[in-house]
Motif scaffolding. Structure first.
Motif, PDB file in Angstrom:
ATOM      1  N   GLY A  83       0.816  -1.208   0.000  1.00  0.00           N
ATOM      2  CA  GLY A  83       0.000   0.000   0.000  1.00  0.00           C
ATOM      3  C   GLY A  83       0.848   1.255   0.000  1.00  0.00           C
ATOM      4  O   GLY A  83       1.971   1.266   0.507  1.00  0.00           O
ATOM      5  N   GLY A  84       0.307   2.327  -0.560  1.00  0.00           N
ATOM      6  CA  GLY A  84       1.042   3.583  -0.647  1.00  0.00           C
ATOM      7  C   GLY A  84       0.941   4.406   0.627  1.00  0.00           C
ATOM      8  O   GLY A  84      -0.014   4.282   1.396  1.00  0.00           O
ATOM      9  N   THR A  85       1.934   5.250   0.845  1.00  0.00           N
ATOM     10  CA  THR A  85       1.984   6.059   2.066  1.00  0.00           C
ATOM     11  C   THR A  85       0.885   7.125   2.094  1.00  0.00           C
ATOM     12  O   THR A  85       0.438   7.530   3.174  1.00  0.00           O
ATOM     13  N   ALA A  86       0.433   7.574   0.932  1.00  0.00           N
ATOM     14  CA  ALA A  86      -0.602   8.613   0.887  1.00  0.00           C
ATOM     15  C   ALA A  86      -1.962   8.092   1.353  1.00  0.00           C
ATOM     16  O   ALA A  86      -2.859   8.882   1.670  1.00  0.00           O
ATOM     17  N   SER A  87      -2.117   6.772   1.415  1.00  0.00           N
ATOM     18  CA  SER A  87      -3.403   6.187   1.795  1.00  0.00           C
ATOM     19  C   SER A  87      -3.815   6.577   3.211  1.00  0.00           C
ATOM     20  O   SER A  87      -5.009   6.679   3.511  1.00  0.00           O
ATOM     21  N   ASN A  88      -2.835   6.799   4.091  1.00  0.00           N
ATOM     22  CA  ASN A  88      -3.157   7.181   5.475  1.00  0.00           C
ATOM     23  C   ASN A  88      -3.830   8.545   5.516  1.00  0.00           C
ATOM     24  O   ASN A  88      -4.797   8.751   6.260  1.00  0.00           O
ATOM     25  N   VAL A  89      -3.333   9.476   4.715  1.00  0.00           N
ATOM     26  CA  VAL A  89      -3.929  10.813   4.646  1.00  0.00           C
ATOM     27  C   VAL A  89      -5.323  10.743   4.029  1.00  0.00           C
ATOM     28  O   VAL A  89      -6.273  11.365   4.524  1.00  0.00           O
ATOM     29  N   ILE A  90      -5.460   9.978   2.956  1.00  0.00           N
ATOM     30  CA  ILE A  90      -6.756   9.840   2.288  1.00  0.00           C
ATOM     31  C   ILE A  90      -7.776   9.189   3.221  1.00  0.00           C
ATOM     32  O   ILE A  90      -8.948   9.576   3.251  1.00  0.00           O
ATOM     33  N   SER A  91      -7.345   8.193   3.997  1.00  0.00           N
ATOM     34  CA  SER A  91      -8.245   7.545   4.964  1.00  0.00           C
ATOM     35  C   SER A  91      -8.732   8.548   6.006  1.00  0.00           C
ATOM     36  O   SER A  91      -9.899   8.533   6.408  1.00  0.00           O
ATOM     37  N   TYR A  92      -7.838   9.423   6.424  1.00  0.00           N
ATOM     38  CA  TYR A  92      -8.207  10.475   7.385  1.00  0.00           C
ATOM     39  C   TYR A  92      -9.249  11.414   6.777  1.00  0.00           C
ATOM     40  O   TYR A  92     -10.253  11.741   7.405  1.00  0.00           O
ATOM     41  N   LEU A  93      -9.014  11.838   5.536  1.00  0.00           N
ATOM     42  CA  LEU A  93      -9.945  12.746   4.861  1.00  0.00           C
ATOM     43  C   LEU A  93     -11.294  12.080   4.603  1.00  0.00           C
ATOM     44  O   LEU A  93     -12.324  12.744   4.567  1.00  0.00           O
ATOM     45  N   ALA A  94     -11.276  10.752   4.419  1.00  0.00           N
ATOM     46  CA  ALA A  94     -12.505  10.003   4.156  1.00  0.00           C
ATOM     47  C   ALA A  94     -13.243   9.642   5.443  1.00  0.00           C
ATOM     48  O   ALA A  94     -14.255   8.947   5.402  1.00  0.00           O
ATOM     49  N   LYS A  95     -12.707  10.105   6.600  1.00  0.00           N
ATOM     50  CA  LYS A  95     -13.266   9.770   7.916  1.00  0.00           C
ATOM     51  C   LYS A  95     -13.260   8.266   8.139  1.00  0.00           C
ATOM     52  O   LYS A  95     -14.219   7.685   8.666  1.00  0.00           O
TER      53      LYS A  95
END
Length: 300
Positions: A83-95
């Protein structure tokens, strides 16, 4: 337009990826490892989804579009990477469930030195030579060692790292931009021939990953927040790693899918995050409206 501008970066792609992974390691703590053991079932579902869905969707797309070996291996590499590192930020934005996202990214990254070359050899070994041991060593050097060094730095020099952390996203983005620019420069002429086809395949790969990841999480009865997190983790790959391995072990054309994926999955991830965030906001507004209506009903 001027490919020679970034062609000199080619020999340093491994170092560039190492910088990104070191930055990821600096965001981790020992507590993140404990989270994996506290929630083994959810993390296991996510990890299995990651290494099952994306590699075999990649293989199916390669077969469907009858890609030549130099492009096929690039698509397969994107699928077999963690998995990519940006996924953590996107998960946060997606609640979504950020702790689960971090645990999945960390787990798939630590497993990558063995799983990625094994799956690549299994899926692509029939039509192109895949050096399992060499690739395993390279992934350990470019990914595993920098992540562990970043983790150690955070653990032993917490105060200093906390001061540096706000700047790390900018450093990571700049590094990925240079890496993608290098891939484009090395395969500029080929990109004009296959760019649109590769873009279509990358979009399909990503969309199937997001949808099937969500479906698999729901199949195992994870709630909405966890399901969207699994979907994002599965759909967003460490495509910088795929591009780096392609340049190191195959040819510049094989890095095209990874380069395109590096750009596209951030766009699609943002769209998905916006969708889930808005859906949650509407649900909360509806719940508040219902509670107000109930409180205004006179009692006898």
């Amino acid at each position: 337009m001027w490919p020679q501008t970034l062609q000199w970066v080619g020999p340093y792609v491994g170092w560039l990826l190492g910088i990104v992974m070191f930055g990821m390691g600096m965001t981790l703590t020992v507590q993140d490892f404990k989270t994996v053991f506290k929630r083994p079932w959810e993390v296991l579902i996510g990890v299995v989804a990651q290494f099952l869905i994306m590699p075999f969707v990649a293989w199916a797309l390669v077969r469907l579009f009858a890609l030549p070996p130099e492009l096929a291996i690039g698509v397969i590499l994107v699928g077999t990477c963690p998995g990519g590192t940006a996924s953590n930020v996107i998960s946060y934005l997606a609640k979504g469930d950020v702790a689960l996202s971090v645990s999945m990214t960390m787990s798939t990254t630590l497993l990558a030195p063995i799983v990625t070359p094994a799956l690549t050899w299994f899926l692509a070994g029939a039509w192109i030579h895949v050096s399992f041991v060499s690739m395993m060593i390279s992934i350990a050097e470019m990914v595993l060692v920098p992540v562990l060094l970043g983790l150690a730095a955070h653990h032993f020099f917490a105060r200093g790292v906390e001061k540096v952390l706000p700047a790390m996203p900018v450093v990571s983005v700049a590094t990925i931009v240079i890496l993608v620019g290098c891939v484009v420069s090395l395969s500029a002429s080929r990109l004009f021939d296959v760019g649109l086809l590769m873009a279509a395949i990358v979009i399909l790969h990503n969309v199937f990953g997001l949808a099937l990841g969500y479906g698999m999480a729901k199949l195992f009865r994870l709630d909405s927040r966890k399901s969207r997190t699994v979907a994002i983790e599965v759909g967003m790959q460490n495509s910088g790693m795929a591009a780096s391995l392609a340049v190191l072990y195959f040819n510049p054309a094989a890095a095209i899918p990874g380069a395109i994926f590096s750009v596209w999955h951030n766009i699609s991830g943002s769209i998905v995050a916006n969708f889930f965030s808005r859906r949650d906001e509407k649900a909360e507004e509806k719940a508040r409206a219902l509670s107000v209506d109930k409180s205004s009903v006179p009692t006898h």
